[in-house]
Design an enzyme around this catalytic site. Structure first.
Site, PDB file in Angstrom:
ATOM      1  N   PRO A  87       1.119  -1.256   0.162  1.00 42.40           N
ATOM      2  CA  PRO A  87      -0.218  -0.048  -0.388  1.00 42.40           C
ATOM      3  C   PRO A  87       0.900   1.317   0.043  1.00 42.40           C
ATOM      4  O   PRO A  87       1.776   1.511   0.615  1.00 42.40           O
ATOM      5  CB  PRO A  87      -0.757  -0.375   1.432  1.00 42.40           C
ATOM      6  CG  PRO A  87      -0.218  -1.127   2.185  1.00 42.40           C
ATOM      7  CD  PRO A  87       0.304  -2.020   1.250  1.00 42.40           C
ATOM      8  N   ASN A  88       0.561   2.615  -0.480  1.00 42.85           N
ATOM      9  CA  ASN A  88       1.011   3.670  -1.207  1.00 42.85           C
ATOM     10  C   ASN A  88       2.443   3.741  -1.831  1.00 42.85           C
ATOM     11  O   ASN A  88       2.355   4.846  -1.320  1.00 42.85           O
ATOM     12  CB  ASN A  88       0.816   4.230   0.713  1.00 42.85           C
ATOM     13  CG  ASN A  88      -0.257   4.455   1.484  1.00 42.85           C
ATOM     14  OD1 ASN A  88      -1.234   5.270   0.884  1.00 42.85           O
ATOM     15  ND2 ASN A  88      -0.025   3.897   2.516  1.00 42.85           N
ATOM     16  N   ARG A 116       5.847  11.585  -2.372  1.00 44.45           N
ATOM     17  CA  ARG A 116       4.643  11.261  -0.772  1.00 44.45           C
ATOM     18  C   ARG A 116       6.671  11.013  -0.355  1.00 44.45           C
ATOM     19  O   ARG A 116       7.038  10.197  -0.455  1.00 44.45           O
ATOM     20  CB  ARG A 116       4.532   9.499  -1.418  1.00 44.45           C
ATOM     21  CG  ARG A 116       4.693   8.491   0.228  1.00 44.45           C
ATOM     22  CD  ARG A 116       4.307   6.990   0.566  1.00 44.45           C
ATOM     23  NE  ARG A 116       3.912   6.752   1.526  1.00 44.45           N
ATOM     24  CZ  ARG A 116       4.296   5.477   2.013  1.00 44.45           C
ATOM     25  NH1 ARG A 116       4.653   4.417   0.936  1.00 44.45           N
ATOM     26  NH2 ARG A 116       4.397   5.216   3.397  1.00 44.45           N
ATOM     27  N   TYR A 158      11.766   8.430   0.947  1.00 46.08           N
ATOM     28  CA  TYR A 158      11.312   7.163  -0.203  1.00 46.08           C
ATOM     29  C   TYR A 158      12.496   8.057  -1.252  1.00 46.08           C
ATOM     30  O   TYR A 158      12.547   6.857  -2.204  1.00 46.08           O
ATOM     31  CB  TYR A 158       9.538   7.331  -0.122  1.00 46.08           C
ATOM     32  CG  TYR A 158       8.771   6.328   0.918  1.00 46.08           C
ATOM     33  CD1 TYR A 158       9.745   5.267   1.589  1.00 46.08           C
ATOM     34  CD2 TYR A 158       8.357   7.165   1.840  1.00 46.08           C
ATOM     35  CE1 TYR A 158       9.032   5.154   2.792  1.00 46.08           C
ATOM     36  CE2 TYR A 158       7.824   6.507   2.636  1.00 46.08           C
ATOM     37  CZ  TYR A 158       7.988   5.702   3.521  1.00 46.08           C
ATOM     38  OH  TYR A 158       7.629   5.136   4.917  1.00 46.08           O
ATOM     39  N   ASN A 217       7.955  -5.973  -1.872  1.00 45.84           N
ATOM     40  CA  ASN A 217       7.639  -4.448  -0.341  1.00 45.84           C
ATOM     41  C   ASN A 217       6.638  -5.080   0.215  1.00 45.84           C
ATOM     42  O   ASN A 217       5.754  -4.452  -0.174  1.00 45.84           O
ATOM     43  CB  ASN A 217       8.249  -3.312  -0.935  1.00 45.84           C
ATOM     44  CG  ASN A 217       8.340  -2.145   0.093  1.00 45.84           C
ATOM     45  OD1 ASN A 217       8.223  -1.962   1.045  1.00 45.84           O
ATOM     46  ND2 ASN A 217       9.336  -1.159  -0.538  1.00 45.84           N
ATOM     47  N   ALA A 238       3.340  -0.872   3.967  1.00 44.87           N
ATOM     48  CA  ALA A 238       2.860  -0.501   6.267  1.00 44.87           C
ATOM     49  C   ALA A 238       2.510  -2.226   6.532  1.00 44.87           C
ATOM     50  O   ALA A 238       2.467  -2.243   7.917  1.00 44.87           O
ATOM     51  CB  ALA A 238       1.667   0.054   6.040  1.00 44.87           C
ATOM     52  N   ASP A 283       1.436 -15.612   7.235  1.00 47.75           N
ATOM     53  CA  ASP A 283       1.374 -17.045   6.814  1.00 47.75           C
ATOM     54  C   ASP A 283       1.445 -17.617   5.083  1.00 47.75           C
ATOM     55  O   ASP A 283       1.686 -18.500   4.632  1.00 47.75           O
ATOM     56  CB  ASP A 283       0.116 -17.590   7.289  1.00 47.75           C
ATOM     57  CG  ASP A 283      -0.249 -16.994   8.274  1.00 47.75           C
ATOM     58  OD1 ASP A 283       0.752 -17.320   9.128  1.00 47.75           O
ATOM     59  OD2 ASP A 283      -0.963 -17.438   9.072  1.00 47.75           O
ATOM     60  N   GLU A 333      12.639  -9.768   0.941  1.00 47.77           N
ATOM     61  CA  GLU A 333      12.041  -8.805   1.407  1.00 47.77           C
ATOM     62  C   GLU A 333      12.649  -7.552   1.436  1.00 47.77           C
ATOM     63  O   GLU A 333      13.869  -7.793   2.119  1.00 47.77           O
ATOM     64  CB  GLU A 333      11.413  -9.213   2.879  1.00 47.77           C
ATOM     65  CG  GLU A 333      10.586  -7.772   3.490  1.00 47.77           C
ATOM     66  CD  GLU A 333      10.018  -8.011   4.764  1.00 47.77           C
ATOM     67  OE1 GLU A 333       9.045  -8.733   4.596  1.00 47.77           O
ATOM     68  OE2 GLU A 333      10.354  -7.075   5.529  1.00 47.77           O
ATOM     69  N   HIS A 349      12.925  -2.798   1.511  1.00 46.10           N
ATOM     70  CA  HIS A 349      12.214  -1.490   1.959  1.00 46.10           C
ATOM     71  C   HIS A 349      13.323  -0.590   1.179  1.00 46.10           C
ATOM     72  O   HIS A 349      14.124  -0.322   1.608  1.00 46.10           O
ATOM     73  CB  HIS A 349      12.253  -1.627   3.186  1.00 46.10           C
ATOM     74  CG  HIS A 349      11.219  -1.997   3.982  1.00 46.10           C
ATOM     75  ND1 HIS A 349       9.824  -2.362   3.428  1.00 46.10           N
ATOM     76  CD2 HIS A 349      11.513  -3.485   4.695  1.00 46.10           C
ATOM     77  CE1 HIS A 349       9.225  -3.748   4.787  1.00 46.10           C
ATOM     78  NE2 HIS A 349      10.655  -4.298   4.551  1.00 46.10           N
ATOM     79  N   LEU A 350      12.514   0.473   1.189  1.00 49.56           N
ATOM     80  CA  LEU A 350      13.302   1.880   0.718  1.00 49.56           C
ATOM     81  C   LEU A 350      14.027   2.309   1.385  1.00 49.56           C
ATOM     82  O   LEU A 350      15.691   2.516   1.361  1.00 49.56           O
ATOM     83  CB  LEU A 350      12.529   2.717   0.102  1.00 49.56           C
ATOM     84  CG  LEU A 350      11.478   2.271  -1.550  1.00 49.56           C
ATOM     85  CD1 LEU A 350      10.147   2.769  -1.608  1.00 49.56           C
ATOM     86  CD2 LEU A 350      12.794   2.558  -2.696  1.00 49.56           C
ATOM     87  N   SER A 351      13.319   2.532   2.305  1.00 52.61           N
ATOM     88  CA  SER A 351      13.769   3.672   3.840  1.00 52.61           C
ATOM     89  C   SER A 351      14.848   2.173   4.921  1.00 52.61           C
ATOM     90  O   SER A 351      14.585   0.925   4.637  1.00 52.61           O
ATOM     91  CB  SER A 351      12.621   3.878   4.836  1.00 52.61           C
ATOM     92  OG  SER A 351      11.724   3.026   5.129  1.00 52.61           O
ATOM     93  N   ARG A 382      14.473   4.760  11.694  1.00 50.74           N
ATOM     94  CA  ARG A 382      13.230   5.338  12.282  1.00 50.74           C
ATOM     95  C   ARG A 382      11.618   4.645  13.243  1.00 50.74           C
ATOM     96  O   ARG A 382      12.478   4.931  14.832  1.00 50.74           O
ATOM     97  CB  ARG A 382      12.099   4.952  10.542  1.00 50.74           C
ATOM     98  CG  ARG A 382      12.865   4.420   9.518  1.00 50.74           C
ATOM     99  CD  ARG A 382      12.050   4.509   8.541  1.00 50.74           C
ATOM    100  NE  ARG A 382      11.117   5.743   7.971  1.00 50.74           N
ATOM    101  CZ  ARG A 382      10.037   5.928   7.433  1.00 50.74           C
ATOM    102  NH1 ARG A 382      10.426   4.732   6.524  1.00 50.74           N
ATOM    103  NH2 ARG A 382       8.764   6.470   7.347  1.00 50.74           N
ATOM    104  N   ARG A 432       8.337   0.502  13.130  1.00 51.57           N
ATOM    105  CA  ARG A 432       8.318   0.172  12.218  1.00 51.57           C
ATOM    106  C   ARG A 432       9.839  -0.579  12.413  1.00 51.57           C
ATOM    107  O   ARG A 432      10.086  -1.863  11.583  1.00 51.57           O
ATOM    108  CB  ARG A 432       8.901   1.024  11.410  1.00 51.57           C
ATOM    109  CG  ARG A 432       7.657   1.883  10.837  1.00 51.57           C
ATOM    110  CD  ARG A 432       8.683   3.123   9.559  1.00 51.57           C
ATOM    111  NE  ARG A 432       7.634   4.390   9.895  1.00 51.57           N
ATOM    112  CZ  ARG A 432       6.784   4.228   9.276  1.00 51.57           C
ATOM    113  NH1 ARG A 432       5.843   2.916   8.148  1.00 51.57           N
ATOM    114  NH2 ARG A 432       5.679   5.752   8.908  1.00 51.57           N
TER     115      ARG A 432
HETATM  116  C1  DQA Z   1       8.397   0.590   4.093  1.00 51.54           C
HETATM  117  C2  DQA Z   1       8.567   1.537   4.680  1.00 51.54           C
HETATM  118  C3  DQA Z   1       6.722   1.219   5.867  1.00 51.54           C
HETATM  119  O1  DQA Z   1       7.177   1.243   7.082  1.00 51.54           O
HETATM  120  C4  DQA Z   1       6.390   2.228   5.242  1.00 51.54           C
HETATM  121  O2  DQA Z   1       4.763   1.725   5.547  1.00 51.54           O
HETATM  122  C5  DQA Z   1       6.216   2.259   3.778  1.00 51.54           C
HETATM  123  C6  DQA Z   1       7.615   1.539   2.837  1.00 51.54           C
HETATM  124  C7  DQA Z   1       9.440   1.209   2.897  1.00 51.54           C
HETATM  125  O3  DQA Z   1       9.751   0.742   1.217  1.00 51.54           O
HETATM  126  O4  DQA Z   1      10.733   1.844   2.965  1.00 51.54           O
HETATM  127  O5  DQA Z   1       5.423   2.167   2.905  1.00 51.54           O
HETATM  128  O6  DQA Z   1       8.237  -0.839   3.189  1.00 51.54           O
END
Ligand code: DQA
Length: 146
Positions: free
Chosen positions: A11-12, A19, A24, A75, A78, A88, A99, A101-103, A108, A112
């Site tokens: 999501p997002n 954003r 990011y 990725n 959230a 699962d 897995e 993540h950008l950040s 953080r 998180r």
């Molecule tokens: C994220 C890190 C998550 O905590 C956050 O909710 C995101 C992006 C990242 O790619 O850094 O939406 O997955």
């Protein structure tokens, strides 16, 4: 046959570029998709790229991995911090899984710092912006080919 991997975005992430770009980066998801496809080609991997804001759609996509793909990069955004359902689904996949993540989620907010979903993957890459995707593709290639 050419190996095929799936990259799932939660999501997002469709809002990347507009954003919280201080966290990011300025790349859009389309930029990241193009960079991922270029990297995939250089490693002889076909890449399918998927984004959804809906947990159930992500889970349905994860159910395709076992039959259709040689590896998965996710990725979960959230959902990383909340979704036992996605964990699962990841545990049910017997293919290389990474897995990303950008950040750097460990530098953080406290909420998180726990990744529930990473308990269902081979490894986790975070903190390198768009390059987390590129490093993820290199890592999955090593897991698939070695
Ligand atoms: C994220 C890190 C998550 O905590 C956050 O909710 C995101 C992006 C990242 O790619 O850094 O939406 O997955």
């Amino acid at each position: 046959m050419k190996k095929k991997i799936l990259i799932i975005n939660g999501p997002n992430l469709n809002l990347l570029g507009q954003r919280e770009d201080d966290i990011y980066g300025k790349d859009t998801l389309e930029n990241i998709k193009n960079a991922s496809e270029t990297k995939g080609k250089s490693l002889d991997l076909t890449i399918d790229f998927f984004q959804s804001n809906n947990e159930g759609e992500i889970i349905n996509k994860l159910h395709e991995v076992e039959e259709l793909y040689d590896g998965l990069i996710i990725n979960p955004a959230a959902y990383t911090h909340s979704s036992i359902a996605i964990l699962d689904s990841l545990r049910a996949i017997n293919k290389p899984k990474i897995e990303i993540h950008l950040s750097n989620i460990y530098s953080r907010e406290e909420y998180r710092k726990k990744s529930i979903t990473s308990e269902g993957v081979n490894g986790l890459i975070c903190g390198f912006g768009t390059n987390s995707y590129i490093l993820g593709i290199e890592a999955i290639a090593k897991l698939i080919y070695n």
